[in-house]
Design a protein around this motif. Structure first.
Motif, mmCIF file in Angstrom:
data_model
loop_
_atom_site.group_PDB
_atom_site.id
_atom_site.type_symbol
_atom_site.label_atom_id
_atom_site.label_comp_id
_atom_site.label_asym_id
_atom_site.label_seq_id
_atom_site.Cartn_x
_atom_site.Cartn_y
_atom_site.Cartn_z
ATOM 1 N N PRO A 97 -24.853 23.059 83.327
ATOM 2 C CA PRO A 97 -24.668 24.500 83.075
ATOM 3 C C PRO A 97 -23.581 24.644 81.841
ATOM 4 O O PRO A 97 -23.767 25.748 81.119
ATOM 5 C CB PRO A 97 -24.102 25.084 84.319
ATOM 6 N N ASN A 98 -22.733 23.574 81.599
ATOM 7 C CA ASN A 98 -21.739 24.109 80.520
ATOM 8 C C ASN A 98 -22.389 23.675 79.282
ATOM 9 O O ASN A 98 -21.797 23.856 78.208
ATOM 10 C CB ASN A 98 -20.664 23.133 80.562
ATOM 11 N N LEU A 99 -23.588 23.167 79.239
ATOM 12 C CA LEU A 99 -24.558 23.101 77.910
ATOM 13 C C LEU A 99 -25.620 23.978 77.831
ATOM 14 O O LEU A 99 -26.570 23.544 77.224
ATOM 15 C CB LEU A 99 -24.747 21.575 77.731
ATOM 16 N N GLY A 100 -25.665 24.860 78.862
ATOM 17 C CA GLY A 100 -26.746 25.838 78.832
ATOM 18 C C GLY A 100 -28.145 25.274 79.101
ATOM 19 O O GLY A 100 -29.213 25.604 78.713
ATOM 20 N N TRP A 101 -28.262 23.955 80.182
ATOM 21 C CA TRP A 101 -29.347 23.774 80.562
ATOM 22 C C TRP A 101 -29.526 23.494 82.109
ATOM 23 O O TRP A 101 -28.392 22.913 82.510
ATOM 24 C CB TRP A 101 -29.863 22.420 79.872
ATOM 25 N N LYS A 102 -30.603 23.727 82.680
ATOM 26 C CA LYS A 102 -30.918 23.315 84.168
ATOM 27 C C LYS A 102 -32.037 22.807 84.458
ATOM 28 O O LYS A 102 -33.072 23.411 83.776
ATOM 29 C CB LYS A 102 -30.303 24.385 85.049
ATOM 30 N N VAL A 103 -32.411 21.952 85.307
ATOM 31 C CA VAL A 103 -33.642 21.789 85.715
ATOM 32 C C VAL A 103 -34.525 22.791 86.332
ATOM 33 O O VAL A 103 -34.107 24.078 86.754
ATOM 34 C CB VAL A 103 -33.537 20.631 87.016
ATOM 35 N N LYS A 104 -35.848 23.136 86.234
ATOM 36 C CA LYS A 104 -36.622 23.988 86.356
ATOM 37 C C LYS A 104 -36.360 24.769 87.712
ATOM 38 O O LYS A 104 -36.358 25.628 87.857
ATOM 39 C CB LYS A 104 -38.204 23.674 86.197
ATOM 40 N N THR A 105 -36.665 23.740 88.955
ATOM 41 C CA THR A 105 -36.287 24.064 90.306
ATOM 42 C C THR A 105 -34.742 24.227 90.587
ATOM 43 O O THR A 105 -34.364 24.784 91.825
ATOM 44 C CB THR A 105 -37.068 23.116 91.193
ATOM 45 N N GLY A 106 -34.000 23.704 89.630
ATOM 46 C CA GLY A 106 -32.408 23.479 90.126
ATOM 47 C C GLY A 106 -32.051 22.146 90.686
ATOM 48 O O GLY A 106 -31.086 22.117 91.148
ATOM 49 N N ASN A 107 -33.231 21.514 91.009
ATOM 50 C CA ASN A 107 -33.045 20.355 91.994
ATOM 51 C C ASN A 107 -32.668 19.232 91.203
ATOM 52 O O ASN A 107 -33.707 18.639 90.417
ATOM 53 C CB ASN A 107 -34.229 20.057 92.802
ATOM 54 N N GLU A 108 -31.474 18.579 91.075
ATOM 55 C CA GLU A 108 -31.257 17.115 90.569
ATOM 56 C C GLU A 108 -31.833 16.196 91.248
ATOM 57 O O GLU A 108 -31.912 16.062 92.557
ATOM 58 C CB GLU A 108 -29.657 16.980 90.316
ATOM 59 N N ARG A 109 -32.129 15.144 90.586
ATOM 60 C CA ARG A 109 -32.867 13.825 91.396
ATOM 61 C C ARG A 109 -32.639 12.509 90.391
ATOM 62 O O ARG A 109 -32.244 12.692 89.341
ATOM 63 C CB ARG A 109 -34.247 14.234 91.586
ATOM 64 N N THR A 110 -32.753 11.542 91.223
ATOM 65 C CA THR A 110 -32.799 10.066 90.371
ATOM 66 C C THR A 110 -34.103 9.868 90.659
ATOM 67 O O THR A 110 -34.779 9.871 91.660
ATOM 68 C CB THR A 110 -31.618 9.287 91.254
ATOM 69 N N ILE A 111 -34.356 8.834 89.777
ATOM 70 C CA ILE A 111 -35.562 8.164 89.658
ATOM 71 C C ILE A 111 -35.720 6.822 89.282
ATOM 72 O O ILE A 111 -35.069 6.409 88.383
ATOM 73 C CB ILE A 111 -36.703 8.818 88.470
ATOM 74 N N PRO A 112 -36.063 5.981 90.226
ATOM 75 C CA PRO A 112 -35.948 4.462 89.836
ATOM 76 C C PRO A 112 -36.924 4.089 88.666
ATOM 77 O O PRO A 112 -37.787 4.792 88.287
ATOM 78 C CB PRO A 112 -36.503 3.860 91.164
#
Length: 463
Positions: free
Chosen positions: A255-270
């Motif tokens: 948010p401090n750089l003006g960007w967020k995930v489309k759904t707002g859900n952060e996630r980790t991907i192996p």
């Protein structure tokens, strides 16, 4: 009919017959209201009594509403998303573009004075109007115009339905009046015309990756092996979002750089070992910055330049905003977003349009004419997980799809709230799904070729 029979009074509310229709007349906050009731006198008497009781208690009368024009309603609704819901700027832009068609319709084609006078008949006329429009894809003024796709028409009508639901909650519509867009039964609109999603065959996937150059290969291999959206890949920052030791990519809101995930859900991907090796080599001696940068930032002269961490970029954004606010300016969200965008570009971020151009170049080299969007690689990833019988909950987590408001997953119900997947299980299922894929085979061959060439300075490392 005598005057006595044509009217009656209940406390502060007078009812009168005009033609064959009963109306109420009363004063609310010094403003005279004359709502229409209908032909039934008993209904008029009941509503008069109810309205009088509400006026005496100070509650808003059941039949009162504040009429507004559709352009005014549109401004109120967009302002609600901007200042109350704090919807993303991208979502607000889409809503503004969609409702502009309705504004044009009631202004130039079929004038309607108030939103309360926009009924089902007008909504049906609006649909017919939309089917006559020809638009530029993605808003590009130089591209050839085409009719609106069915999916686009449906989105416009859904935006109109949401706007009129807001109007009903804010008492800008006549009480008991149905939402005209809900009466269209949008869920039953056929999707006969739309953009066809093209999924690579195994031969096409292999040809696509083999035709990637050194700059393109890490980017598109990442999209194929993780299923992330192109915008998510372009906003990955090293080293904060890239954990080679743990074999994890983290997609997070900034948010401090003006960007967020489309759904707002952060996630980790192996990450499988082959993807780790490819990304390690593509980074080379770099210490920080976007994981994927524009071509000119990958030259030897650019090594060490514009390599800022996420904290450094955020501090620069705050500093620029503070400097402008100290001059007395009141910055809007769009202006703050513009500052953030300039900082991202300064550090070499890829725009979605640039990713698409590179994707089209590779498709032309590989003779794959039917695929035109890099998002099809996300469809390819989801299809591969389905073919490998990956657990539905893990598949949803890897794709980053939104949970429902109650925290449950779509189609999984309450079970999803009590089910948690361990990182090693996610990695195992992803490894199983990708094991025999052409992408894995091409990546392994590329690694072997580099090792045989004896490129020690930027050699791959399998962790």
């Amino acid at each position: 009919m005598s005057k006595r029979l044509a009217s009656f009074r209940v406390g502060r509310v007078k009812a009168y017959l005009r033609g064959r229709i009963w109306y109420l007349c009363y004063y609310e906050h010094g403003v005279r209201r004359r709502p229409r009731v209908g032909p039934d006198k008993d209904t008029a008497r009941l509503l008069a009594a109810q309205t009088n009781a509400q006026l005496e208690s100070g509650a808003p009368p059941v039949l009162s509403f504040e009429a507004v024009s559709i352009p005014k309603l549109r401004d109120l609704w967009l302002s609600h998303h901007e200042h109350v819901l704090r919807s993303s700027l991208q979502s607000i832009r889409r809503y503004r573009s969609a409702t502009q068609h309705l504004d044009d319709f009631v202004t130039r084609i079929q004038p309607v004075r108030d939103a309360s006078r926009f009924g089902v008949r007008e909504a049906e006329g609006f649909v017919r109007y939309l089917r006559t429009l020809r638009v530029s894809p993605n808003g590009h003024p130089r591209s050839a115009r085409r009719p609106l796709y069915d999916k686009g028409i449906r989105f416009i009508l859904e935006a109109g339905r949401a706007m009129f639901n807001y109007a009903a909650r804010r008492r800008h519509l006549s009480p008991y009046a149905p939402n005209p867009f809900s009466e269209l039964q949008l869920d039953r609109l056929p999707m006969e015309h739309g953009r066809v999603v093209s999924i690579f065959s195994e031969a096409q996937e292999r040809a696509f990756l083999e035709n990637c150059d050194e700059w393109q290969f890490p980017l598109f291999l990442t999209l194929i092996m993780t299923g992330m959206r192109p915008g998510e890949a372009s906003h990955l920052l090293f080293p904060e979002d890239v954990n080679f030791a743990g074999r994890l990519l983290t997609i997070r809101n900034r948010p401090n750089l003006g960007w967020k995930v489309k759904t707002g859900n952060e996630r980790t991907i192996p990450m499988v070992d082959e993807l780790v090796a490819v990304l390690q080599r593509s980074l080379g001696p770099r210490k920080a910055g976007p994981l994927f940068r524009r071509r000119r930032f990958e030259t030897a002269e650019s090594i060490g330049c514009h390599e800022n961490t996420a904290v450094a970029m955020e501090n620069e954004s705050k500093k620029r905003v503070l400097e402008l606010e100290c001059t007395g300016q009141q910055l809007l969200r769009e202006e703050i977003q513009s500052i953030s965008d300039r900082i991202w570009r300064k550090n070499g971020i890829l725009k979605n349009e640039q990713i698409r151009r590179e994707y089209l170049r590779v498709c032309r080299k590989a003779c794959i004419a039917e695929s035109t969007s890099p998002k099809s690689l996300r469809h390819l990833f989801a299809t591969r997980l389905q073919s490998a019988n990956t657990d539905p909950l893990i598949r949803m987590e890897l794709m980053g799809h939104a949970f429902r408001n109650d925290g449950s997953a779509p189609g999984l119900g309450m079970t999803a709230r009590y089910t948690h997947t361990r990182p090693e299980l996610r990695f195992g299922q992803l490894q199983l799904a990708l094991e025999d894929s052409p992408a894995m085979d091409v990546a392994r061959n590329r690694i072997k070729r580099e090792l045989l060439q004896g490129n020690r300075r930027n050699s791959y490392q399998i962790v």
